[in-house]
Scaffold this motif. Structure first.
Motif, PDB file in Angstrom:
ATOM      1  N   TYR A 287       0.847  -1.207   0.000  1.00 16.51           N
ATOM      2  CA  TYR A 287       0.000   0.000   0.000  1.00 16.51           C
ATOM      3  C   TYR A 287       0.875   1.247   0.000  1.00 16.51           C
ATOM      4  O   TYR A 287       0.592   2.220  -0.683  1.00 16.51           O
ATOM      5  N   SER A 288       1.969   1.188   0.780  1.00  9.78           N
ATOM      6  CA  SER A 288       2.861   2.356   0.846  1.00  9.78           C
ATOM      7  C   SER A 288       3.530   2.591  -0.490  1.00  9.78           C
ATOM      8  O   SER A 288       3.809   3.736  -0.848  1.00  9.78           O
ATOM      9  N   LEU A 289       3.781   1.503  -1.234  1.00  8.14           N
ATOM     10  CA  LEU A 289       4.388   1.675  -2.558  1.00  8.14           C
ATOM     11  C   LEU A 289       3.369   2.229  -3.544  1.00  8.14           C
ATOM     12  O   LEU A 289       3.648   3.164  -4.283  1.00  8.14           O
ATOM     13  N   ILE A 290       2.163   1.664  -3.509  1.00 10.44           N
ATOM     14  CA  ILE A 290       1.202   2.084  -4.527  1.00 10.44           C
ATOM     15  C   ILE A 290       0.644   3.484  -4.256  1.00 10.44           C
ATOM     16  O   ILE A 290       0.236   4.177  -5.190  1.00 10.44           O
ATOM     17  N   ASN A 291       0.673   3.911  -2.990  1.00 10.43           N
ATOM     18  CA  ASN A 291       0.208   5.280  -2.748  1.00 10.43           C
ATOM     19  C   ASN A 291       1.367   6.283  -2.666  1.00 10.43           C
ATOM     20  O   ASN A 291       1.173   7.433  -2.270  1.00 10.43           O
ATOM     21  N   GLY A 292       2.560   5.809  -3.016  1.00  9.47           N
ATOM     22  CA  GLY A 292       3.697   6.719  -3.161  1.00  9.47           C
ATOM     23  C   GLY A 292       4.319   7.199  -1.864  1.00  9.47           C
ATOM     24  O   GLY A 292       5.172   8.070  -1.865  1.00  9.47           O
ATOM     25  N   LYS A 293       3.904   6.630  -0.740  1.00  9.62           N
ATOM     26  CA  LYS A 293       4.529   7.049   0.529  1.00  9.62           C
ATOM     27  C   LYS A 293       5.943   6.475   0.645  1.00  9.62           C
ATOM     28  O   LYS A 293       6.802   7.027   1.310  1.00  9.62           O
ATOM     29  N   VAL A 294       6.129   5.289   0.040  1.00  8.90           N
ATOM     30  CA  VAL A 294       7.475   4.710  -0.030  1.00  8.90           C
ATOM     31  C   VAL A 294       7.866   4.649  -1.499  1.00  8.90           C
ATOM     32  O   VAL A 294       7.122   4.120  -2.327  1.00  8.90           O
ATOM     33  N   LEU A 295       9.045   5.195  -1.811  1.00  9.02           N
ATOM     34  CA  LEU A 295       9.511   5.229  -3.208  1.00  9.02           C
ATOM     35  C   LEU A 295      10.659   4.236  -3.364  1.00  9.02           C
ATOM     36  O   LEU A 295      11.699   4.374  -2.688  1.00  9.02           O
ATOM     37  N   LEU A 296      10.435   3.234  -4.215  1.00 13.64           N
ATOM     38  CA  LEU A 296      11.423   2.178  -4.380  1.00 13.64           C
ATOM     39  C   LEU A 296      12.549   2.648  -5.302  1.00 13.64           C
ATOM     40  O   LEU A 296      12.286   3.233  -6.358  1.00 13.64           O
ATOM     41  N   ARG A 297      13.790   2.351  -4.895  1.00 10.24           N
ATOM     42  CA  ARG A 297      14.945   2.734  -5.703  1.00 10.24           C
ATOM     43  C   ARG A 297      15.949   1.576  -5.755  1.00 10.24           C
ATOM     44  O   ARG A 297      15.959   0.733  -4.860  1.00 10.24           O
ATOM     45  N   PRO A 298      16.819   1.554  -6.806  1.00 11.22           N
ATOM     46  CA  PRO A 298      17.822   0.474  -6.855  1.00 11.22           C
ATOM     47  C   PRO A 298      18.927   0.664  -5.815  1.00 11.22           C
ATOM     48  O   PRO A 298      18.871   1.617  -5.024  1.00 11.22           O
ATOM     49  N   GLY A 299      19.923  -0.233  -5.849  1.00 13.26           N
ATOM     50  CA  GLY A 299      20.986  -0.195  -4.841  1.00 13.26           C
ATOM     51  C   GLY A 299      21.819   1.074  -4.900  1.00 13.26           C
ATOM     52  O   GLY A 299      21.894   1.760  -5.922  1.00 13.26           O
ATOM     53  N   VAL A 300      22.451   1.387  -3.779  1.00 13.51           N
ATOM     54  CA  VAL A 300      23.319   2.569  -3.685  1.00 13.51           C
ATOM     55  C   VAL A 300      24.728   2.166  -4.105  1.00 13.51           C
ATOM     56  O   VAL A 300      25.238   1.133  -3.671  1.00 13.51           O
ATOM     57  N   THR A 301      25.365   2.982  -4.949  1.00 11.27           N
ATOM     58  CA  THR A 301      26.748   2.666  -5.320  1.00 11.27           C
ATOM     59  C   THR A 301      27.741   3.565  -4.576  1.00 11.27           C
ATOM     60  O   THR A 301      28.882   3.193  -4.361  1.00 11.27           O
ATOM     61  N   LYS A 302      27.274   4.734  -4.188  1.00  3.95           N
ATOM     62  CA  LYS A 302      28.209   5.706  -3.604  1.00  3.95           C
ATOM     63  C   LYS A 302      27.426   6.771  -2.829  1.00  3.95           C
ATOM     64  O   LYS A 302      26.304   7.107  -3.216  1.00  3.95           O
ATOM     65  N   PHE A 303      28.004   7.288  -1.761  1.00  2.39           N
ATOM     66  CA  PHE A 303      27.370   8.411  -1.053  1.00  2.39           C
ATOM     67  C   PHE A 303      28.084   9.706  -1.400  1.00  2.39           C
ATOM     68  O   PHE A 303      29.283   9.703  -1.704  1.00  2.39           O
ATOM     69  N   THR A 304      27.323  10.799  -1.358  1.00  2.00           N
ATOM     70  CA  THR A 304      27.938  12.132  -1.477  1.00  2.00           C
ATOM     71  C   THR A 304      27.686  12.830  -0.138  1.00  2.00           C
ATOM     72  O   THR A 304      27.096  12.227   0.769  1.00  2.00           O
ATOM     73  N   ARG A 305      28.045  14.104  -0.016  1.00  2.00           N
ATOM     74  CA  ARG A 305      27.855  14.795   1.271  1.00  2.00           C
ATOM     75  C   ARG A 305      26.365  14.908   1.619  1.00  2.00           C
ATOM     76  O   ARG A 305      25.958  14.803   2.761  1.00  2.00           O
ATOM     77  N   THR A 306      25.540  15.020   0.565  1.00  2.00           N
ATOM     78  CA  THR A 306      24.116  15.271   0.824  1.00  2.00           C
ATOM     79  C   THR A 306      23.182  14.224   0.216  1.00  2.00           C
ATOM     80  O   THR A 306      21.967  14.384   0.264  1.00  2.00           O
ATOM     81  N   GLY A 307      23.724  13.197  -0.375  1.00  2.00           N
ATOM     82  CA  GLY A 307      22.833  12.232  -1.024  1.00  2.00           C
ATOM     83  C   GLY A 307      23.541  10.959  -1.439  1.00  2.00           C
ATOM     84  O   GLY A 307      24.561  10.589  -0.838  1.00  2.00           O
ATOM     85  N   ALA A 308      22.978  10.299  -2.461  1.00  2.00           N
ATOM     86  CA  ALA A 308      23.535   9.010  -2.866  1.00  2.00           C
ATOM     87  C   ALA A 308      23.412   8.815  -4.370  1.00  2.00           C
ATOM     88  O   ALA A 308      22.465   9.307  -4.998  1.00  2.00           O
ATOM     89  N   LEU A 309      24.386   8.087  -4.915  1.00  2.00           N
ATOM     90  CA  LEU A 309      24.348   7.685  -6.327  1.00  2.00           C
ATOM     91  C   LEU A 309      23.795   6.276  -6.387  1.00  2.00           C
ATOM     92  O   LEU A 309      24.196   5.418  -5.582  1.00  2.00           O
ATOM     93  N   LEU A 310      22.920   6.020  -7.371  1.00  2.00           N
ATOM     94  CA  LEU A 310      22.265   4.706  -7.428  1.00  2.00           C
ATOM     95  C   LEU A 310      22.755   3.893  -8.625  1.00  2.00           C
ATOM     96  O   LEU A 310      23.325   4.440  -9.582  1.00  2.00           O
ATOM     97  N   ALA A 311      22.493   2.591  -8.568  1.00  2.00           N
ATOM     98  CA  ALA A 311      23.009   1.656  -9.579  1.00  2.00           C
ATOM     99  C   ALA A 311      22.508   1.980 -10.986  1.00  2.00           C
ATOM    100  O   ALA A 311      23.155   1.631 -11.969  1.00  2.00           O
TER     101      ALA A 311
END
Ligand SMILES: Cc1cc2nc3c(=O)[nH]c(=O)nc-3n(C[C@H](O)[C@H](O)[C@H](O)COP(=O)(O)OP(=O)(O)OC[C@H]3O[C@@H](n4cnc5c(N)ncnc54)[C@H](O)[C@@H]3O)c2cc1C
Ligand SMILES: NC(=O)c1ccc[n+]([C@@H]2O[C@H](COP(=O)([O-])OP(=O)(O)OC[C@H]3O[C@@H](n4cnc5c(N)ncnc54)[C@H](OP(=O)(O)O)[C@@H]3O)[C@@H](O)[C@H]2O)c1
Length: 536
Positions: A287-311
């Motif tokens: 339900y959280s996925l279909i109503n957009g409360k949880v946003l699915l993303r692929p794996g993290v490859t790297k972190f930056t100071r304020t965020g993350a780079l994804l696969a």
């Protein structure tokens, strides 16, 4: 003759049921617990305790329903809901300890620092246990024991993967082991990493207060529901009869169940993982996925100071906090030398997952070092009962060669089935076949034909209804006089708290009695009326 002394390390689910099993067999248990209360992972505190290896969060609900996850002679209270909270489970463990007088065998605030073989171990099988107080200064206390039960938990510490740039990340980071409630994340943009039960629970919990919630999985997952058609707990649909179907039929049924809950392709959850080994039990996430409360993303490859780079090459910007729900390093045996019990869980040579097969005597048992497609407490309980019977001499183990051969076969079988898909280092077992096998070792496995002769209705229930822990108290040593009666009412107990909400047990029972009396009364009146009419 003095009673054989057994040192039990840890007073969680496994340690407590081991104390009880030892008492049943006339052994003298001493249970060491480094924290100030019993319960292990189920002893919730608002902060993680020092040296606590794994921990639960305030909102945690168990993933198997109560009738399938209790100890064999101690059901959950009828008015508990079918799926209980971590707090209710801790209360239950306390009631278990009180009812069977286990507390006086537990030494709280006492940590086992070392377990080693005595000089005469080869001839006696004895052990020296060295323990220290966790609340007072002092030198270690050394004592000799005839046997040792390793119940120190399946997890030794949390695991956080190494990521490039994580040390530069300026936001809040925590492991799910430290997660207690969503409050620290209110109004924040949060990234949860992982595809296990912790990841699903934490993502849903935090999504209620976060301004944005991303859930990152490197390879999707299978999502398994708690409930089946009509809201019946899914584990209450299994049966011994069902599990004797060919594996291909069971696999087909499982695939159907999974697909009926979440179509993986539609939800972006496709995975190459094994559908038995990698399962997230979660009812809310879809339900959280279909109503957009949880946003699915692929794996993290790297972190930056304020965020993350994804696969997939995209980035997540302005992330305030990251929760690593990336699991645990398994098997907690730091107090044992590697030559006795390997710290690497893949090298634990345990005969049927309990007895180290390379020791000269069967005087050590490991309880709870496994994962299970079901609930851990009743499986740990049969292990503990078997170990206690071996220590008391009531049950014998085969020779060392036979045990090592079995260990080798089990390991090969697991590799053959799972190959690269092994998620955990500790083996994952099927609850019914494994429990039945260990129950046979202790003579507690009910035979269908013997039951049929004694109580046909009971035989039918044991083989066609859910495989309840109480089935292992119907026959063999230390039976529970109420096991048969309980077996007959357990399925109805699942819904007891819903159907009797707000009514106390006594009045509910009276109501049931009154309503069945009324039915009988109506039937008698109708029959009498027909008879009178025919006669007159
Ligand atoms: C978040 C989370 C949720 C879970 N949910 C479920 C669920 O729904 N259903 C389920 O079946 N399982 C669940 N589990 C698995 C859970 O680990 C088992 O159910 C079970 O509680 C493990 O019991 P245990 O006694 O083996 O280990 P623990 O509960 O970890 O207990 C081990 C005890 O040993 C003590 N100890 C360790 N080392 C020493 C030492 N050297 N000296 C003295 N004492 C020591 C520890 O302090 C601890 O009290 C969950 C686990 C986690 C982390
Ligand atoms: N409600 C409940 O009943 C409940 C709740 C929480 C936990 N639990 C139990 O507690 C135990 C621990 O569960 P858990 O979820 O904390 O741990 P877990 O089941 O071991 O899951 C860890 C997750 O971390 C991911 N991971 C590991 N290394 C990674 C990496 N380098 N990069 C990205 N992801 C990585 C894994 O992904 P991959 O799958 O891709 O390997 C896996 O999904 C389990 O027995 C579980 O059943 C139960």
């Amino acid at each position: 003759m003095s009673r054989r002394r057994v040192a039990i390390i840890g007073a969680g689910v496994c340690g407590l049921t081991s104390v009880k099993a030892c008492l049943e067999e006339g052994l003298e248990p001493v249970c060491f617990e480094r924290h100030d209360d019993i319960g292990g992972v189920w002893y919730y505190t608002d902060q993680v305790r020092p040296e606590q290896s794994s921990s639960v969060y305030n909102s945690l609900i168990t993933n198997v329903s109560k009738e399938s996850s209790c100890f064999s002679d101690f059901p959950y209270p009828r008015d508990y809901p079918a799926y209980i909270s971590c707090h209710q489970l801790h209360r239950y463990l306390n009631q278990y300890a009180e009812t069977f007088g286990l507390r006086k065998y537990v030494r709280l605030n006492t940590k086992v620092a070392e377990v080693r073989q005595t000089d005469d171990h080869v001839s006696t099988g004895r052990w020296i246990v060295s323990s220290v107080s966790t609340t007072a200064e002092g030198s270690p206390r050394e004592e000799m024991y005839d046997a040792v039960m390793v119940c120190s938990g399946p997890f030794s510490r949390s695991f956080t993967p190494k990521y490039t740039g994580l040390d530069q990340f300026a936001g809040l980071t925590m492991h799910s082991r430290e997660y207690k409630s969503p409050e620290p994340f209110r109004g924040k943009r949060v990234l949860v990493i992982g595809a296990g039960n912790s990841a699903g629970d934490v993502a849903v919990d935090v999504s209620h207060v976060a301004s944005k919630l991303y859930l990152s999985m490197r390879d999707g997952t299978w999502i398994y529901p708690r409930l089946s058609h009509g809201g019946t707990p899914i584990d209450m649909l299994g049966s011994r009869g069902l599990f004797s179907y060919p594996a291909s039929i069971n696999a087909h049924r499982r695939r159907q169940t999974l697909a009926a809950h979440v179509n993986q392709a539609n939800y972006g959850l496709e995975t190459s993982k094994d559908m038995y080994e990698h399962v997230m039990v979660n009812d809310e996430l879809r339900y959280s996925l279909i109503n957009g409360k949880v946003l699915l993303r692929p794996g993290v490859t790297k972190f930056t100071r304020t965020g993350a780079l994804l696969a997939d090459g995209t980035t997540l910007e302005n992330i305030d906090a990251v929760v690593f729900a990336t699991g645990y390093v398994e098997a907690n045996v730091s107090y044992l030398d590697d030559s006795i019990l390997a710290k690497d869980p893949t090298k634990l040579d345990l005969y049927k997952l309990v007895f180290p097969a390379n020791l000269p005597h069967p005087s050590m048992a490991v309880v709870g070092f496994f994962h299970v497609r079901g609930s851990i407490p009743p499986v740990a309980e049969v292990q503990a009962r078997w170990a206690a019977r071996v220590f008391s001499g009531q049950t014998k183990l085969p020779d060392r060669q036979t045990m090592l051969e079995r260990v080798r076969r089990d390991r090969e079988e697991r590799h053959r089935i799972l190959g690269d898909h092994m998620r955990s280092k500790l083996p994952k077992i099927g609850v019914i076949p494994y429990r039945d096998e260990i129950a046979r070792e202790i003579g507690a496995m009910p035979s269908f034909w013997s039951l049929l002769l004694k109580d046909p209705q009971l035989a039918f229930r044991v083989y066609s209804q859910p495989p309840l822990p109480a089935h292992y108290r119907l026959v063999g040593p230390h039976t529970w006089p109420k096991a048969a009666e309980y077996t007959k009412e357990a399925v109805a107990n699942t819904f007891y708290s819903l159907r009797h909400a707000g009514k106390d047990v006594t009045s509910a029972n009276k109501m049931a009695a009154v309503s069945s009396m009324s039915v009988v009364f109506v039937i008698v009146v109708v029959v009498m009326a027909i008879v009178l009419r025919v006669v007159m």
